[in-house]
Structures are given as C-alpha cells and as structure tokens.
Design an enzyme around this catalytic site. Sequence first.
Site, PDB file in Angstrom:
ATOM      1  N   VAL A  61       0.783  -1.612   0.022  1.00  0.00           N
ATOM      2  CA  VAL A  61       0.111   0.136   0.054  1.00  0.00           C
ATOM      3  C   VAL A  61       0.611   0.611   0.095  1.00  0.00           C
ATOM      4  O   VAL A  61       2.092   1.013   0.480  1.00  0.00           O
ATOM      5  CB  VAL A  61      -0.667  -0.186   1.210  1.00  0.00           C
ATOM      6  CG1 VAL A  61      -1.813  -1.214   1.071  1.00  0.00           C
ATOM      7  CG2 VAL A  61      -0.192   0.204   2.526  1.00  0.00           C
ATOM      8  N   SER A  62       0.354   2.531  -0.791  1.00  0.00           N
ATOM      9  CA  SER A  62       1.226   2.956  -0.994  1.00  0.00           C
ATOM     10  C   SER A  62       1.068   4.826   0.005  1.00  0.00           C
ATOM     11  O   SER A  62       1.848   5.469   0.281  1.00  0.00           O
ATOM     12  CB  SER A  62       1.598   3.899  -2.253  1.00  0.00           C
ATOM     13  OG  SER A  62       0.107   4.153  -2.782  1.00  0.00           O
ATOM     14  N   THR A  63       0.172   4.272   0.543  1.00  0.00           N
ATOM     15  CA  THR A  63      -0.492   5.590   1.808  1.00  0.00           C
ATOM     16  C   THR A  63      -1.091   4.830   3.045  1.00  0.00           C
ATOM     17  O   THR A  63      -1.556   3.641   2.907  1.00  0.00           O
ATOM     18  CB  THR A  63      -1.392   6.232   1.010  1.00  0.00           C
ATOM     19  OG1 THR A  63      -2.923   5.838   1.380  1.00  0.00           O
ATOM     20  CG2 THR A  63      -1.086   6.599  -0.220  1.00  0.00           C
TER      21      THR A  63
END
Length: 210
Positions: A10-12
């Site tokens: 996941v990037s955030t």
Amino acid sequence: MSQTILYARVSTKDQNLDHQLTQAEAAGHKVDEVVADHGISGITTHLCGRPEGKRLYDKLRRGDVLVVRWVDRLGRNYQDVTDTIRDFMRRGVVIRTVINNMTFDGATSDPTQMAVRDALIGFMAATAQAQAEAIKEAQKAGIEASKANPAKYRGKKPSYNRETLLQVQSMLSEGQRPSWIASATGLTRQTVLRIKADPVAAHAAVDRWR
C-alpha cells in the site's frame, strides 16, 4: 515444505491491506504468511529496495508460491516487474495473481510455451506502467483544474477518498466489471461508472475536499 506467501503493498497510510488478503482467500489461495510494505510507491521504489520486499527475497525458496493481487503490487515499472518475475521463476518460485488468475513459473522447457508466457509477462508489466502513468496524469490535471478555479463551488463531497479512487482506477484498468468493483470498494455502481467516464473530474473532486 513449500509455503504460500501473499505479498501486499500500500502506498499511503490511509490504505488497508485487509482487502488484498480477503481477495486472495476468496480466490482460493491458502495463504501461510503475509509480507507487506506500507507507504511505499511502486513507481519509484523497486521490490528489492523495499524493506519487506528484501525480506521476501530471503524467505522464498524453490517450490514456494508467491501470491499478489496483480503484478502492479510488485512494481509499476516495466523493466522492474519483468526482471522480478523472471528472477523468481529462475529460483523455482511460482507466481500467481489473484486478478485474472494468472500463473507464472519456470517449469516449462517448450520454447513456444515459454514465448507465450514471457510475452504475457511483458504485456502485464507494460500495462502496470501505463496505468500508473495515466493515473499520475489524471491527478495532475485534477490538481491544475482545482487551482484554476479556487473559488468555484466545491460541489457534493465525493463518496470516495484518494486511496479508493486509485483502487477503482486500478481495477478498471485490469478489466474488472463495474458491479464487481462497486462490491469490492463499497461504492455504488453508478459512482464507479462516473469515475470511469471522467477520472479527471473525480480527482478534482477529491482535491476540492482535501
């Protein structure tokens, strides 16, 4: 004894890993362990450069199965994704995707089957990069539109945040049906169709309500 490992990314900080595990289990994968990277961009950081990505290389052995939601979890750069998949195949690791139920391994020695397999890997890796670039451009256009009309009425608050919007766009680019995406994300089918029809407006709406 072989094991099945789900790699998730996941990037955030607002994103959640649960749906990636739920999707994998619903597709019939019996996951022994989840290895996940948080707050990591698949565009700028290669798998081998991520904290848990490095650990993944150490854990996987010949005969193990690596499950990912789709190849974009491994990366969003064509060269990185193709190199990563081929490296794992050389190690005797089987890679399986939840979406589209694809399997990549190095078991075959038939040149025709190898050519088809490698072409499919290349196509999926190229799609992951193109998708990332399209999302980036849509975000940029939405931000510019918002800046150009700072005093404009904000309109109705969207029922999705940035993370959900990116998830919807990702699923759309993978060919998933709007009704299935709606069920997976908790949005209405009509909302998914609006995002599909005008992603720039969708990103602009999120920007206005940041």
